[in-house]
Design an enzyme around this catalytic site. Structure first.
Site: not given
Ligand code: 13P
Ligand code: G3H
Ligand code: ZN
Length: 311
Positions: A82-83
């Site tokens: 993720d990201h």
């Molecule tokens: P929320 O903060 O709305 O749960 O989004 C999570 C997200 O987009 C993780 O990439």
């Molecule tokens: O979009 C971000 C997610 O909620 C992950 O958050 O970077 O704190 O793990 P984090």
């Molecule tokens: Zn996100």
């Protein structure tokens, strides 16, 4: 079942009008709660780890926890970064067995985002790993911005078409009004998703899977429970479930949820601490927290995603 990439998962979701839940995972209890729910309801799932999650749990633990989930369940599971914010992070995840990565170049200028995303796609595809790109700004719209400026925060449908063609991504995260965290809208501000923009993107990219980040509903009962047991959350608010369900019947095939899981877990732990001040056995407060995660994921599958019996 072995881990899968998101190609067929999202294709099937598009064709059948539902979305796959992408849940952020940070530890064993979160993974177990999610897996219990998806196994019970026979739903495909994307377990996604941010850089922060990989640092917190440790890369090897994270991978091994997901391997345990995979061994115990026969639903399709994708392990997704993720990201990811650099080529190196994406490469590292691809090399260590992730089946899907996100390269988030949304803070770069358009040309740089295209260049970085295309580089990740070229590498990932050699190994059968799927890639999610991002276009648009999810950072939230400030008060002082005027109407014409507001549009520049949302994903531009023409640019989305160009971006997908130039980068060869397998899915695209768009900005149509969602934002990360528990405070998505200011007090008094109406929750709004720009379905008009989503429709334009859909017309430009027929059959192409779209991703919604920042899609937690920030369930009011959970916020209330946290505050009732000593928490101090302010006017938290999220995306109404009816809007998410509508989006999942359109081209949105992946819906990201992290904040609602955090809220569910925190509410149960706070309640347990409040009601059992003598307890110091972590299993006694982590068990109800894990059950609450299962309940919230089941709720999402049945009421938001529509992914039950799609495994
Ligand atoms: P929320 O903060 O709305 O749960 O989004 C999570 C997200 O987009 C993780 O990439
Ligand atoms: O979009 C971000 C997610 O909620 C992950 O958050 O970077 O704190 O793990 P984090
Ligand atoms: Zn996100």
């Amino acid at each position: 079942m072995s881990l899968v990439n998101t190609k067929n998962m999202l294709k099937k979701a598009y064709e059948e009008g539902y979305a796959v839940g992408a849940f952020n995972v940070n530890n064993m209890e979160i993974i177990q709660g999610i897996m219990k729910a998806v196994t019970k309801l026979s739903s495909p799932v994307i377990l996604q780890a941010s850089s922060g999650a990989r640092k917190y749990a440790g890369e090897i633990y994270m991978k091994k926890l997901v391997e345990a989930a995979e061994q115990e369940s026969n639903v399709p599971i994708a392990l997704h970064l993720d990201h990811g914010d650099s080529f190196e992070i994406c490469k590292n995840c691809i090399d260590s067995g992730f089946t899907s990565v996100m390269i988030d170049g949304s803070s770069l200028n358009y040309e740089e985002n295209v260049e970085l995303t295309a580089k990740v796609s070229a590498y990932a595809h050699k190994y059968g790993v799927t890639v999610e790109g991002e276009l648009g700004s999810l950072s939230g719209i400030e008060d002082e911005i005027n109407i014409t400026e507001i549009d520049s925060f949302y994903t531009n449908p023409n640019q989305a078409d160009d971006f997908v063609k130039k980068t060869n991504v397998d899915s695209l995260a768009v900005a149509i009004g969602t934002s990360h965290g528990a405070y998505k809208f200011k007090p008094g501000q109406k929750a709004e998703l720009r379905f008009d923009i989503l429709e334009k993107i859909e017309k430009k990219l027929p059959g192409f899977p779209i991703v919604l980040h920042g899609a937690s509903s920030v369930i009011p009962e959970l916020v209330e429970e946290i505050n009732k047991f000593g928490g101090k959350l302010g006017k938290a608010s999220g995306i109404p479930e009816s809007m998410l369900r509508k989006a999942s019947k359109m081209s949105v095939c992946k819906i990201n949820v992290d904040s609602d899981i955090r809220l569910a877990m925190t509410a149960k732990i706070r309640k347990s601490f409040f009601e059992n001040p003598e307890n110091f056995d972590p299993r006694k407060y982590l068990s109800p927290a894990r059950d609450a995660i299962q309940a919230i994921v089941e709720h999402k599958i049945l009421n938001v995603l529509g992914s039950e019996n799609k495994a």
